[in-house]
Scaffold this active site. Sequence first.
Site, short mmCIF file in Angstrom:
data_model
loop_
_atom_site.label_atom_id
_atom_site.label_comp_id
_atom_site.label_asym_id
_atom_site.label_seq_id
_atom_site.Cartn_x
_atom_site.Cartn_y
_atom_site.Cartn_z
N LYS A 25 0.83 -1.20 0.00
CA LYS A 25 0.00 0.00 0.00
C LYS A 25 0.87 1.26 0.00
O LYS A 25 0.65 2.18 -0.79
CB LYS A 25 -0.92 -0.01 1.22
CG LYS A 25 -2.00 1.07 1.16
CD LYS A 25 -2.80 1.13 2.46
CE LYS A 25 -3.56 -0.14 2.76
NZ LYS A 25 -4.95 -0.11 2.31
N ARG A 92 -3.69 2.51 8.47
CA ARG A 92 -3.91 1.22 7.79
C ARG A 92 -2.64 0.40 7.71
O ARG A 92 -1.55 0.94 7.60
CB ARG A 92 -4.36 1.45 6.34
CG ARG A 92 -5.66 2.16 6.17
CD ARG A 92 -5.79 2.52 4.71
NE ARG A 92 -6.87 3.44 4.49
CZ ARG A 92 -8.00 3.11 3.85
NH1 ARG A 92 -8.17 1.92 3.37
NH2 ARG A 92 -8.94 4.00 3.68
N GLY A 101 -7.88 -7.86 4.05
CA GLY A 101 -8.75 -7.93 5.21
C GLY A 101 -8.19 -8.65 6.42
O GLY A 101 -8.86 -8.80 7.43
N MET A 103 -5.51 -7.85 8.32
CA MET A 103 -5.01 -6.99 9.40
C MET A 103 -5.97 -5.83 9.60
O MET A 103 -7.00 -5.74 8.97
CB MET A 103 -3.60 -6.53 9.06
CG MET A 103 -2.61 -7.68 9.15
SD MET A 103 -0.96 -7.17 8.71
CE MET A 103 -1.11 -6.86 6.98
N ARG A 341 -2.84 -1.50 -6.11
CA ARG A 341 -1.96 -2.65 -5.95
C ARG A 341 -2.22 -3.59 -7.11
O ARG A 341 -3.25 -3.50 -7.77
CB ARG A 341 -2.23 -3.35 -4.62
CG ARG A 341 -3.65 -3.84 -4.50
CD ARG A 341 -3.92 -4.42 -3.13
NE ARG A 341 -5.34 -4.74 -3.03
CZ ARG A 341 -5.97 -5.01 -1.91
NH1 ARG A 341 -5.32 -4.97 -0.77
NH2 ARG A 341 -7.24 -5.31 -1.89
N HIS A 462 -15.05 -9.49 0.39
CA HIS A 462 -14.01 -10.34 0.98
C HIS A 462 -14.03 -11.74 0.36
O HIS A 462 -13.01 -12.27 -0.06
CB HIS A 462 -14.25 -10.42 2.49
CG HIS A 462 -13.29 -11.34 3.18
ND1 HIS A 462 -13.60 -12.64 3.48
CD2 HIS A 462 -12.02 -11.14 3.59
CE1 HIS A 462 -12.56 -13.20 4.05
NE2 HIS A 462 -11.59 -12.32 4.14
N SER A 787 16.59 -41.81 -10.08
CA SER A 787 15.36 -41.04 -9.98
C SER A 787 14.99 -41.01 -8.51
O SER A 787 14.83 -42.06 -7.87
CB SER A 787 14.25 -41.69 -10.80
OG SER A 787 13.07 -40.92 -10.68
N CYS A 854 10.74 -38.47 -9.17
CA CYS A 854 9.40 -38.92 -9.57
C CYS A 854 8.45 -39.03 -8.39
O CYS A 854 7.35 -39.55 -8.54
CB CYS A 854 9.49 -40.22 -10.34
SG CYS A 854 10.19 -41.57 -9.38
N TYR A 874 15.57 -33.62 -14.73
CA TYR A 874 14.14 -33.52 -15.00
C TYR A 874 13.31 -33.78 -13.75
O TYR A 874 13.81 -34.32 -12.77
CB TYR A 874 13.71 -34.51 -16.11
CG TYR A 874 13.81 -35.97 -15.73
CD1 TYR A 874 12.76 -36.60 -15.07
CD2 TYR A 874 14.96 -36.71 -16.01
CE1 TYR A 874 12.85 -37.93 -14.70
CE2 TYR A 874 15.05 -38.04 -15.64
CZ TYR A 874 13.99 -38.65 -14.98
OH TYR A 874 14.08 -39.96 -14.61
#
Length: 905
Positions: A25, A92, A101, A103, A341, A462, A787, A854, A874
């Site tokens: 913010k 804020r 929402g 805090m 934001r 919300h 693997s 894997c 991989y």
Amino acid sequence: MKRVFFFGEGVAEGAGLGKERLGGKGAGLAEMTALGIPVPPGFTIETTVCAEYTRAGLDGVRREVTDSLARIEASTGKRFGDPSDPLLVSVRSGARSSMPGMMDTILNLGLTSATVQGLAALSGERFALDCRRRFLQMYGDVVLDVPKHDFEEGLSRSRAARGVASDADLTADDLRRLVAEYEEIVRRHAGKPFPEDPHEQLWGAIGAVFRSWDNERAKTYRRLHHIPAEWGTAVNVQAMVFGNRGDTSATGVAFTRDPSTGEKKFYGEFLPNAQGEDVVAGIRTPRPVNADGSGTSLEETMPRAYGELLRVRDLLEKSFRDMQDLEFTIEDGKLYLLQTRNGKRTGFAAVRIATEMVSEGLIGEKEALERVEPEQLVQLLAPVFPLKEKADAVAAGRLLGKGLPAGPGAASGRIAFTAERAVEMAKSGAVVLVREETSPEDIAGMHAAAGILTTRGGATSHAAVVARGMGKTCVVGAGEITVEPRGAGLRARDLRAAEGDWISVDGTTGEVLLGQLPTRPSEILQVVLERSLSEAESPLYGAFYRLLGWADQHRRLGVRANADTPGDARTAVLFGAEGIGLCRTEHMFFEERRILAVREMILSETVEGRRAALAKILPMQREDFVGIFREMEDRPVTIRLLDPPLHEFLPNDEKSIAAVAAELRVSSEKVADRVRGLHEANPMLGHRGCRLGITHPEIYETQVRAIFEAAAESIRAGGRPRPEIMIPLIGTRAEFEKLRDLVAQVAATVAAETGQAVDSKIGTMIEIPRAALQADKIAAAGCEFFSFGTNDLTQMTYGYSRDDAASFLPAYVEAGILPEDPFASLDADGVGELVAIATERGRKANPALKIGICGEHGGDPRSIEFFHRTGLDYVSCSPYRVPVARLAAARAALAESGAAASSTA
Ligand code: PEP
Ligand code: MG
């Protein structure tokens, strides 16, 4: 060092400092100020003060805060505490990454019984009293811990006494009485009067907002979103402007593009004569910003402010180069921006916005990849309701109503009316959380639910914001539905439903239906798998495809899939898998027509008996492999030899015992005896994996023969199969050597029989800690690939049984003993160290060693980042997660090169 940063009148001390220090913010306010966008003046206390606050309070920033407050006074021409024309401020929170929402916020601070008179004289008594009662409630709740419902009860009593439904219809007299009542409530709970010194109010509020970083809902949110506790929140103090100053005033929120679909159209909601929370709290249903013919839109009712808002929108998108979520207030016709934001968005919107912004030249491909969270792609694959079934349900009168589509996908579940019940009921099946509106306290229930439905609130309420972030199916503001008090049920026209009844919510259209509906594949799946939709018909598919194409150019990790059948193999290839990283052959054993032969094999007591049974299995396995090789073409296929303990295949009810007995021509008792004989106290650590291959070599021989015969057959049919034989659960070099020889011998025999040379490899899983430590010895023994079986490796490193850990892991995570479930996201410190050791030792002994993973972690984005950094070749994951893994792998590579660039800069 400076830690408080002023912004106002085109000057922003914090411009360029970024979110790390100013929070989202604060950074947005500084940037907007610097861009010349109208922002009420204020200052930001940076995030580092949050941690310091718990130890040392606010002494370290006292002088800077006082100086900055004086600058707000100078720039507004009003004084804090001035009884004739008081400066009022908002206080804020604002963390680095937005936590909507979670805090606390306090508005109208600076109102005392003296200044309220001044405000009344200037702006009207009703307005001043309304501000005062809002302030008493927020400050009482947040700073003085006065239970919120005491205030809310007072407010509903006032409304009832006046006979009105909306707070806006209370008169000045009503509000005066209410203010007196609120002051009394505070005195009773806090044991002292409400603070009358605005400076005392300010310090109290700043401290409370810092403390709210550690409230329970913020902690839950951080845990769900992996936000580190050390980050802390910043605090923003800003001069108030008033959207509740009558009919030429308003407050609203808007998105620069549609956060549900990503379409490039301005999208927002507002409420005339209201203050900020009224819109997001979902108490009054807001009106659209864009003209919709109703005559109530902002465009129609306040065209000048609307035009100004459009100008700001363009400036913000150009400057932030991302979709913005902004909060604005119009005070007496003049527009102010209170926040901007990067907007939360669905997976659909994320993909579309990222790719369109590349086309518009706003961002590059790399940035586009950074804009889409891999997990968001799952939403694009999430199921939808089939049109026909839905139409039938509507025709049958089951449509309860229609709200705003706020979270993607379609969900059916049993109704729960509270978050607690949702959490409880979700343990035994899908739940839809149904509320009038949600609040941050509901976060755990929202997480547990398959879908969320609210009867009030708009697309920025919300529920909508949180559901969008979670990728959860959500419909908000379904106003035709009434939720009865105390969980008594819901009704719409003549329809009723109670807790536990089925309900279906369509997050794409906003429809809510009574009863359970089946689901069907998403648009992407209709293109990729069903081919019921062509690529040209789906712009979403086009965007998805482009994004993943960029991912493939940037990633270093290969992506394979875990697939056991030709069907899975095909799906995997369509999603972009470059091979199979794990084919679990045991799944082939379970098929109905085979299980009997498998049982015969296990239960016979002689080698000959086993061979006879295996001879029946061989052709079936061969057929499977032929199918898989066909689908995978020349891609590598890693096939794991039998892994689980034999008793998993055994019959355990009388009927199936009798069937096996008949086949083997022995008595049921004898079979039952043998079943008991195979029982193990701890099968995970028992007679499984390569141990089976060593004690029952005929099993592995049969499997290897099936693989090589299938390969030979595929070659004859013109294919280029590339099988990789993988031995499970190796712990010692000797085990590997023995089975390596077995495989080599069978391969040679089959080659001689068929006359076909097969391009194959032999390797092992690394899933026992000893194997990781002895990786060099194993790699030196002719092992061509590793693997990592991180499921077993996690189990054995922690000593947590995979099958039993659910009884204590949630408690561990809850208590903070573990940051998260290590079976879902790799424990980089412990299990990861074994992975790193094995990789290094294995490669040292055999530089050509191929290394993959894997276990389930192969599809988890954060684990993938670790595997990338550790230098694996991989990852392999379930077919549906292949797109997630492709994107995660690219982002891991970008994060690494980004880190390298900034460390050399
Ligand atoms: C593993 O242990 O990580 C693995 C992939 O094998 P399985 O889950 O079949 O034991
Ligand atoms: Mg395993």
